[in-house]
Design an enzyme around this catalytic site. Structure first.
Site, PDB file in Angstrom:
ATOM      1  CG  HIS A  62       8.107 -29.183  11.376  1.00 35.16           C
ATOM      2  ND1 HIS A  62       7.445 -30.159  10.656  1.00 35.16           N
ATOM      3  CD2 HIS A  62       9.421 -29.526  11.332  1.00 35.16           C
ATOM      4  CE1 HIS A  62       8.302 -31.067  10.222  1.00 35.16           C
ATOM      5  NE2 HIS A  62       9.516 -30.706  10.605  1.00 35.16           N
ATOM      6  CD  GLU A  99      12.091 -30.921  12.591  1.00 37.62           C
ATOM      7  OE1 GLU A  99      12.522 -30.743  11.426  1.00 37.62           O
ATOM      8  OE2 GLU A  99      11.363 -31.893  12.906  1.00 37.62           O
ATOM      9  CG  HIS A 154      13.365 -29.439   8.045  1.00 41.41           C
ATOM     10  ND1 HIS A 154      12.060 -29.585   8.424  1.00 41.41           N
ATOM     11  CD2 HIS A 154      13.343 -28.783   6.854  1.00 41.41           C
ATOM     12  CE1 HIS A 154      11.275 -29.043   7.512  1.00 41.41           C
ATOM     13  NE2 HIS A 154      12.025 -28.553   6.540  1.00 41.41           N
ATOM     14  CD  GLU A 231      16.033 -33.363   8.129  1.00 40.16           C
ATOM     15  OE1 GLU A 231      16.053 -32.937   9.308  1.00 40.16           O
ATOM     16  OE2 GLU A 231      14.999 -33.713   7.543  1.00 40.16           O
TER      17      GLU A 231
END
Length: 266
Positions: A62, A99, A154, A231
């Site tokens: 992101h 995040e 992430h 993740e």
């Protein structure tokens, strides 16, 4: 990741108490990548680092400006087997720790550890205030660098009842077919090192034994170098969120991920 991004060693309460005792109370903004946690340990003392001289690409998922520029991040790009959004906003903890800030902080901490061991490290974005780049461009950065390994960082946004981490490996989509098997080796090395180094358990809600395989992520589909996503925990789960929000624990994550690269490249 809420939108496409992303055996404990001690009890969660005891772990956080120990962090607090060391001045590591959870913070809300990404701290300097050169501070927090124990100093990075060098592998040279044991005969040289496996990452020395290797090219490693780190993708902090992101970006901080994505939410303010939907027209840019929502444009469609070809991801090997269809079209998806250029990028996404990501998720955040219930206390508002994003995040994108988490991934930027961990990526910089990890880059510092790897560079100290002689690796040539490239990040796919230069700051946490920009927009994008698109998932396809992030893959291309690794491809153009001819990276020995690439990792996309992430944190998930699943139901609060789920907790733990998982590593996402590619499936053959087209141009990535030759890197599927080495990526699985990389995925296993990252999974084993991350669990050993952080004590965070395997995900209770996705994948099996901390591993998952997906064909819908452009960063995996468009890569021609070994790559996996991780993740690092579930931001919606209170226990995971406390760890993800702690600067000392993020340093611990970074050092565990560095050990994953060491294991893969050994």
């Amino acid at each position: 990741m809420l939108i496409q991004g992303c055996g404990p060693v001690v009890g969660a309460g005891l772990c956080l108490a120990m962090l607090a005792a060391c001045g590591g109370s959870p913070d809300r903004e990404p701290s300097s990548p050169t501070t927090g946690g124990a100093p990075a340990t060098s592998a040279t003392a044991t005969g040289g680092s496996a990452v020395n001289g290797k090219v490693i690409v780190i993708d902090p998922g992101h970006n901080g400006g994505n939410a303010d520029h939907p027209e840019e991040i929502n444009k469609k790009v070809f991801v090997g087997n269809g079209y998806k959004a250029c990028n996404t906003v990501g998720t955040n903890t219930r206390d508002g720790y994003s995040e994108h800030a988490f991934t930027w902080d961990v990526a910089n901490r990890l880059a510092r550890v790897l560079r100290e061991r002689g690796a040539k490290v490239t990040l796919t974005r230069k700051d946490d205030t920009g927009v994008g780049p698109c998932v396809t461009e992030r893959a291309d950065i690794g491809n153009r660098s001819r990276a020995d390994a690439s990792l996309s960082i992430h944190a998930d946004g699943a139901e609060a009842s789920g907790h733990g981490f998982h590593v996402i490996e590619p499936v053959a989509v087209g141009k990535n077919a030759s890197i599927v098997e080495p990526s699985r080796k990389l995925g296993t090395a990252v999974r084993d090192a991350y669990r050993s180094g952080t004590g965070i358990p395997y995900s209770t809600y996705r994948g099996r034994d901390g591993l998952d395989r997906r064909g819908d992520l452009g960063g995996l589909n468009m890569s021609t170098v070994p790559i996996v996503f991780i993740e690092c925990g579930n931001m919606q789960n209170p226990g995971d969120a406390a760890k993800l929000s702690s600067a000392p624990f993020r340093q611990r994550m970074a050092e565990a991920l560095a050990a994953g690269f060491e294991g893969y490249l050994r």
